[in-house]
Design a protein around this motif. Sequence first.
Motif, PDB file in Angstrom:
ATOM      1  N   SER A  28       6.082  26.901  15.564  1.00 33.94           N
ATOM      2  CA  SER A  28       5.049  27.547  14.748  1.00 33.94           C
ATOM      3  C   SER A  28       4.124  28.419  15.589  1.00 33.94           C
ATOM      4  O   SER A  28       3.708  29.492  15.148  1.00 33.94           O
ATOM      5  CB  SER A  28       4.238  26.509  13.969  1.00 33.94           C
ATOM      6  N   ARG A  30       4.885  29.932  18.490  1.00 30.17           N
ATOM      7  CA  ARG A  30       5.615  31.120  18.950  1.00 30.17           C
ATOM      8  C   ARG A  30       5.857  32.102  17.804  1.00 30.17           C
ATOM      9  O   ARG A  30       5.676  33.305  17.975  1.00 30.17           O
ATOM     10  CB  ARG A  30       6.945  30.709  19.575  1.00 30.17           C
ATOM     11  N   TRP A  31       6.288  31.579  16.673  1.00 33.93           N
ATOM     12  CA  TRP A  31       6.597  32.451  15.541  1.00 33.93           C
ATOM     13  C   TRP A  31       5.319  32.974  14.890  1.00 33.93           C
ATOM     14  O   TRP A  31       5.220  34.150  14.540  1.00 33.93           O
ATOM     15  CB  TRP A  31       7.465  31.698  14.528  1.00 33.93           C
ATOM     16  N   GLN A  34       3.573  36.080  16.180  1.00 30.19           N
ATOM     17  CA  GLN A  34       4.264  37.350  15.957  1.00 30.19           C
ATOM     18  C   GLN A  34       4.049  37.878  14.541  1.00 30.19           C
ATOM     19  O   GLN A  34       4.387  39.032  14.260  1.00 30.19           O
ATOM     20  CB  GLN A  34       5.761  37.186  16.217  1.00 30.19           C
TER      21      GLN A  34
END
Length: 131
Positions: A28, A30-31, A34
Motif C-alpha cells: 500500500s 509503494r502503490w 504513485q
Amino acid sequence: MSEFRHYSRYYKEMGGALALYIVVLIVSLRWGMQLEHGPLQTLVFLSPMLPFLLGVWAVVRQIRRSDEFMRKISLEHLAITAGITAGWTFTYGFLENAGFPRLSMFTVWPAMGAVWAVLSVAQAWRNRGPA
C-alpha cells in the motif's frame, strides 16, 4: 483444549495477521505514493487496516477461549494500559503546547503495546513458582 494448544492457535492466528499486515502495508505504501490524491489513494492507504482487524479478531478469539482467571487478567491489563496511554498522550498534548515536537498518532499503538508487554512480563514474573 490444553493450554499449549490454546496459545499455539493464538500465535498462529496473530502471526498470520501480522505477516499479512506487513505485506499489505508495504504494497500500500509503494502503490499509494504513485497514485494521485483522491479516494483511490485513500482506500489504498487504509488497506492495511483489513489485516489489522484480523489481529483484533485473533485477540478477541484468544480472550473468549481463555478461562475466567485469564479473562480477568486481560481486562486488568487492558484497563491499566488504557489509563497509562491516556495519561501519557494527554500529558504530551500539554508538552506540545510548550513547544515539544508533535507526535504522530502512530506512536499511540506502540506505546500501548509496550505497556501491555511490561504488564504481561511483570505478571508472569510475579506468578512464577518457587525456584
